[in-house]
Scaffold this motif. Sequence first.
Motif, PDB file in Angstrom:
ATOM      1  N   SER A 143     -18.612  23.946  31.258  1.00 22.20           N
ATOM      2  CA  SER A 143     -17.737  23.624  30.131  1.00 22.20           C
ATOM      3  C   SER A 143     -18.512  22.770  29.137  1.00 22.20           C
ATOM      4  O   SER A 143     -19.366  21.982  29.524  1.00 22.20           O
ATOM      5  CB  SER A 143     -16.479  22.897  30.596  1.00 22.20           C
ATOM      6  OG  SER A 143     -16.804  21.671  31.218  1.00 22.20           O
ATOM      7  N   ALA A 145     -17.670  20.140  26.170  1.00 23.03           N
ATOM      8  CA  ALA A 145     -16.552  19.363  25.624  1.00 23.03           C
ATOM      9  C   ALA A 145     -16.847  18.886  24.216  1.00 23.03           C
ATOM     10  O   ALA A 145     -17.932  18.364  23.930  1.00 23.03           O
ATOM     11  CB  ALA A 145     -16.256  18.177  26.532  1.00 23.03           C
ATOM     12  N   ARG A 147     -14.533  17.115  20.627  1.00 18.21           N
ATOM     13  CA  ARG A 147     -13.425  16.177  20.416  1.00 18.21           C
ATOM     14  C   ARG A 147     -12.073  16.880  20.499  1.00 18.21           C
ATOM     15  O   ARG A 147     -11.136  16.354  21.094  1.00 18.21           O
ATOM     16  CB  ARG A 147     -13.586  15.514  19.048  1.00 18.21           C
ATOM     17  CG  ARG A 147     -12.358  14.690  18.654  1.00 18.21           C
ATOM     18  CD  ARG A 147     -12.714  13.363  18.099  1.00 18.21           C
ATOM     19  NE  ARG A 147     -11.529  12.631  17.668  1.00 18.21           N
ATOM     20  CZ  ARG A 147     -10.806  11.860  18.462  1.00 18.21           C
ATOM     21  NH1 ARG A 147     -11.120  11.723  19.724  1.00 18.21           N
ATOM     22  NH2 ARG A 147      -9.746  11.214  18.008  1.00 18.21           N
ATOM     23  N   LEU A 149     -11.741  20.494  21.278  1.00 19.15           N
ATOM     24  CA  LEU A 149     -11.740  21.677  22.132  1.00 19.15           C
ATOM     25  C   LEU A 149     -12.736  21.528  23.275  1.00 19.15           C
ATOM     26  O   LEU A 149     -13.674  20.742  23.201  1.00 19.15           O
ATOM     27  CB  LEU A 149     -12.109  22.928  21.317  1.00 19.15           C
ATOM     28  CG  LEU A 149     -11.318  23.202  20.035  1.00 19.15           C
ATOM     29  CD1 LEU A 149     -11.952  24.350  19.269  1.00 19.15           C
ATOM     30  CD2 LEU A 149      -9.859  23.519  20.362  1.00 19.15           C
ATOM     31  N   VAL A 150     -12.510  22.313  24.328  1.00 19.11           N
ATOM     32  CA  VAL A 150     -13.473  22.465  25.419  1.00 19.11           C
ATOM     33  C   VAL A 150     -13.745  23.957  25.570  1.00 19.11           C
ATOM     34  O   VAL A 150     -12.828  24.744  25.774  1.00 19.11           O
ATOM     35  CB  VAL A 150     -12.936  21.883  26.743  1.00 19.11           C
ATOM     36  CG1 VAL A 150     -13.964  22.084  27.858  1.00 19.11           C
ATOM     37  CG2 VAL A 150     -12.596  20.410  26.599  1.00 19.11           C
ATOM     38  N   SER A 161      -3.282  21.306  25.999  1.00 19.61           N
ATOM     39  CA  SER A 161      -2.983  20.082  26.738  1.00 19.61           C
ATOM     40  C   SER A 161      -1.480  19.901  26.929  1.00 19.61           C
ATOM     41  O   SER A 161      -0.690  20.079  25.992  1.00 19.61           O
ATOM     42  CB  SER A 161      -3.548  18.875  25.979  1.00 19.61           C
ATOM     43  OG  SER A 161      -3.061  17.670  26.516  1.00 19.61           O
ATOM     44  N   LYS A 163       0.018  17.270  27.186  1.00 22.32           N
ATOM     45  CA  LYS A 163       0.516  16.096  26.469  1.00 22.32           C
ATOM     46  C   LYS A 163       1.030  16.453  25.079  1.00 22.32           C
ATOM     47  O   LYS A 163       1.655  15.626  24.413  1.00 22.32           O
ATOM     48  CB  LYS A 163      -0.597  15.050  26.365  1.00 22.32           C
ATOM     49  CG  LYS A 163      -0.962  14.429  27.709  1.00 22.32           C
ATOM     50  CD  LYS A 163      -2.031  13.357  27.568  1.00 22.32           C
ATOM     51  CE  LYS A 163      -2.387  12.752  28.920  1.00 22.32           C
ATOM     52  NZ  LYS A 163      -3.444  11.719  28.814  1.00 22.32           N
ATOM     53  N   ILE A 188      -9.999  25.276  26.038  1.00 22.12           N
ATOM     54  CA  ILE A 188      -8.939  24.299  26.322  1.00 22.12           C
ATOM     55  C   ILE A 188      -8.749  23.467  25.065  1.00 22.12           C
ATOM     56  O   ILE A 188      -9.713  22.923  24.517  1.00 22.12           O
ATOM     57  CB  ILE A 188      -9.318  23.390  27.503  1.00 22.12           C
ATOM     58  CG1 ILE A 188      -9.492  24.206  28.779  1.00 22.12           C
ATOM     59  CG2 ILE A 188      -8.248  22.324  27.709  1.00 22.12           C
ATOM     60  CD1 ILE A 188     -10.011  23.399  29.957  1.00 22.12           C
ATOM     61  N   ARG A 190      -7.522  20.187  23.375  1.00 23.29           N
ATOM     62  CA  ARG A 190      -7.264  18.808  23.774  1.00 23.29           C
ATOM     63  C   ARG A 190      -6.121  18.197  22.956  1.00 23.29           C
ATOM     64  O   ARG A 190      -5.769  18.705  21.890  1.00 23.29           O
ATOM     65  CB  ARG A 190      -8.534  17.970  23.621  1.00 23.29           C
ATOM     66  CG  ARG A 190      -9.728  18.551  24.363  1.00 23.29           C
ATOM     67  CD  ARG A 190     -10.951  17.678  24.282  1.00 23.29           C
ATOM     68  NE  ARG A 190     -10.844  16.519  25.148  1.00 23.29           N
ATOM     69  CZ  ARG A 190     -11.837  15.666  25.369  1.00 23.29           C
ATOM     70  NH1 ARG A 190     -13.003  15.849  24.765  1.00 23.29           N
ATOM     71  NH2 ARG A 190     -11.682  14.634  26.170  1.00 23.29           N
ATOM     72  N   THR A 191      -5.611  17.084  23.458  1.00 18.56           N
ATOM     73  CA  THR A 191      -4.438  16.444  22.849  1.00 18.56           C
ATOM     74  C   THR A 191      -4.660  16.078  21.381  1.00 18.56           C
ATOM     75  O   THR A 191      -3.768  16.244  20.541  1.00 18.56           O
ATOM     76  CB  THR A 191      -4.063  15.174  23.641  1.00 18.56           C
ATOM     77  OG1 THR A 191      -3.958  15.505  25.031  1.00 18.56           O
ATOM     78  CG2 THR A 191      -2.742  14.610  23.155  1.00 18.56           C
ATOM     79  N   ASP A 242     -14.483  10.602  23.602  1.00 15.54           N
ATOM     80  CA  ASP A 242     -13.274  10.525  24.409  1.00 15.54           C
ATOM     81  C   ASP A 242     -12.348   9.388  23.978  1.00 15.54           C
ATOM     82  O   ASP A 242     -11.138   9.474  24.147  1.00 15.54           O
ATOM     83  CB  ASP A 242     -13.647  10.344  25.888  1.00 15.54           C
ATOM     84  CG  ASP A 242     -14.427  11.542  26.432  1.00 15.54           C
ATOM     85  OD1 ASP A 242     -14.205  12.654  25.926  1.00 15.54           O
ATOM     86  OD2 ASP A 242     -15.247  11.359  27.337  1.00 15.54           O
ATOM     87  N   ARG A 393      -7.532   6.476  30.528  1.00 16.09           N
ATOM     88  CA  ARG A 393      -7.840   7.899  30.352  1.00 16.09           C
ATOM     89  C   ARG A 393      -8.084   8.611  31.676  1.00 16.09           C
ATOM     90  O   ARG A 393      -7.905   9.820  31.780  1.00 16.09           O
ATOM     91  CB  ARG A 393      -9.082   8.055  29.466  1.00 16.09           C
ATOM     92  CG  ARG A 393      -8.888   7.590  28.048  1.00 16.09           C
ATOM     93  CD  ARG A 393     -10.193   7.651  27.279  1.00 16.09           C
ATOM     94  NE  ARG A 393     -11.186   6.730  27.803  1.00 16.09           N
ATOM     95  CZ  ARG A 393     -12.319   7.086  28.382  1.00 16.09           C
ATOM     96  NH1 ARG A 393     -12.617   8.364  28.526  1.00 16.09           N
ATOM     97  NH2 ARG A 393     -13.165   6.178  28.821  1.00 16.09           N
TER      98      ARG A 393
END
Length: 535
Positions: A143, A145, A147, A149-150, A161, A163, A188, A190-191, A242, A393
Amino acid sequence: MTSEVIIDVKPKEISIALLEDKRLVEYQNEPRSANFSVGNIYIAKVKKLMPGLNACFVDVGYERDAFLHYLDLGTQFNSYAKYLKQVQSDRKRLYPFDKATRLPELQKDGSIQQTLSAGQEVLVQIVKEPISTKGPRLTGELSFAGRFLVLIPFGDKVSVSSKIKSGEERARLKQLIHSIKPKNCGVIVRTVAEGKRVAELDSELKILIQRWQNAIQKVQKTQQRPQLVYEETGRAVAMLRDLFNPTYENIYVNDDEICKEVKDYISLIAADKSDIVKKYTGKVPIFDNFNVTKQIKSGFGKTVNYAHGAYLIIEHTEAMHVVDVNSGNRSKNQNGQEATALDTNLGAADELARQLRLRDMGGIIVVDFIDMNLAEDRQMLYERMCKNMQKDRARHNILPLSKFGLMQITRQRVRPAMDVNVEEACPTCNGSGKIKSSILFTDQLEGKIDQLVNKIGIKKFYLHVHPYVAAFINKGAISMKWKWRIKYGWGVHIIPSQKLAYLQYEFYDANGQFIDMKEEIETKNRAEAFIHQID
């Protein structure tokens, strides 16, 4: 709440502190030469199969072989293995990733000896750094990573996500990513991607795809094994990736190169916030200036004091962390012993949540709170702990207090717990137990200055000493510092440094490079070694 990041860059290490309302809540310290970081990807060889564990050991260049379990190979391992062969079959022309074939998923009930063989090359990523006597932990599901997207090569799903609660926003993001993601890639969301425009997400996705392409090109062109093919971004940038949120007020860095690197990254992810990155130019050490050094000294160690004389005892065993809550010399609450216990425990919950983040404590944590008789008080303590841990986190799980008054917490562990030794070794006797007379210490410093100026030829330098010693050197209308300046030139600068012990000193040149002026110790050691050889 105000948040600031302080980055202290030194020749051999980099330290990062996160302050919330001027209070230290996260601290990372890493050697600049560190080679093993979570997120690094290697092309490596299987060293040994362990059928009993359904796992294998892989040589990634660490002194202990890394551990790879069958279930960590990832569902798309067969696709990776085939593409790896296609890439390595032609050293001149890279096999296009979008033409790679996706094979059936790896069976969950399979065995390691039917999938891998000793000496086989595999693409693996570090998911847990070496801890204690254990080598790194690996995964075969790569993966990349960013900020927002992954990127997951050979994935086929777009996940959002949990969240992000809005069903409408989740559907928008899924549809958007499906429209821009390339073939043979999963993503993926991210939030922090909530509410972002397609241009921002597309820009980051292209950057992540390029990182994957660069990693594959390294696999194709290099024959050395093991070989690092993708290195996670620098510690400063990785932590900011992160941690960063728009509420940050300032990011201070004391190094030009790292400052530019951080500023470029912030400009990429939040262009309107790039001006919060500032180069620290003060003469006082950056951590001293922002009161970080003192908080590190008081925040680490076996005993941690908090409000009104109460304190925590924190012990680290091989199996778990154990925390004991003590009321100390705290005076009793006028409402009785139960109220005193509750007040002490609530304060301990606040400090413990900070300590978990500060030390990056992972695994099992058992906390022995002061006994409380009322069920509503125990429930209040549990809810307080859960609320405090919302800022953390790392994945965690908290259980209510047991009948013995113990709270059990599990927290994700991906690197060794941060352990700062706050006890200082004597820098003046070097373990002998004897030092020169303290009153002669300034004479010793003057001798070093004379040697530096008249023999070595360094005219401008910074002498770092304990704040008490600095105050003594600077005292009076005609201070010792002025006498030294008259005698040795105006390049003599005295800097108080809280990290130094009482009779410890350090010299730095005009560029901030450390000057080793303790050669007499080395001479003594060499003389002792020579005498030992003669004997």
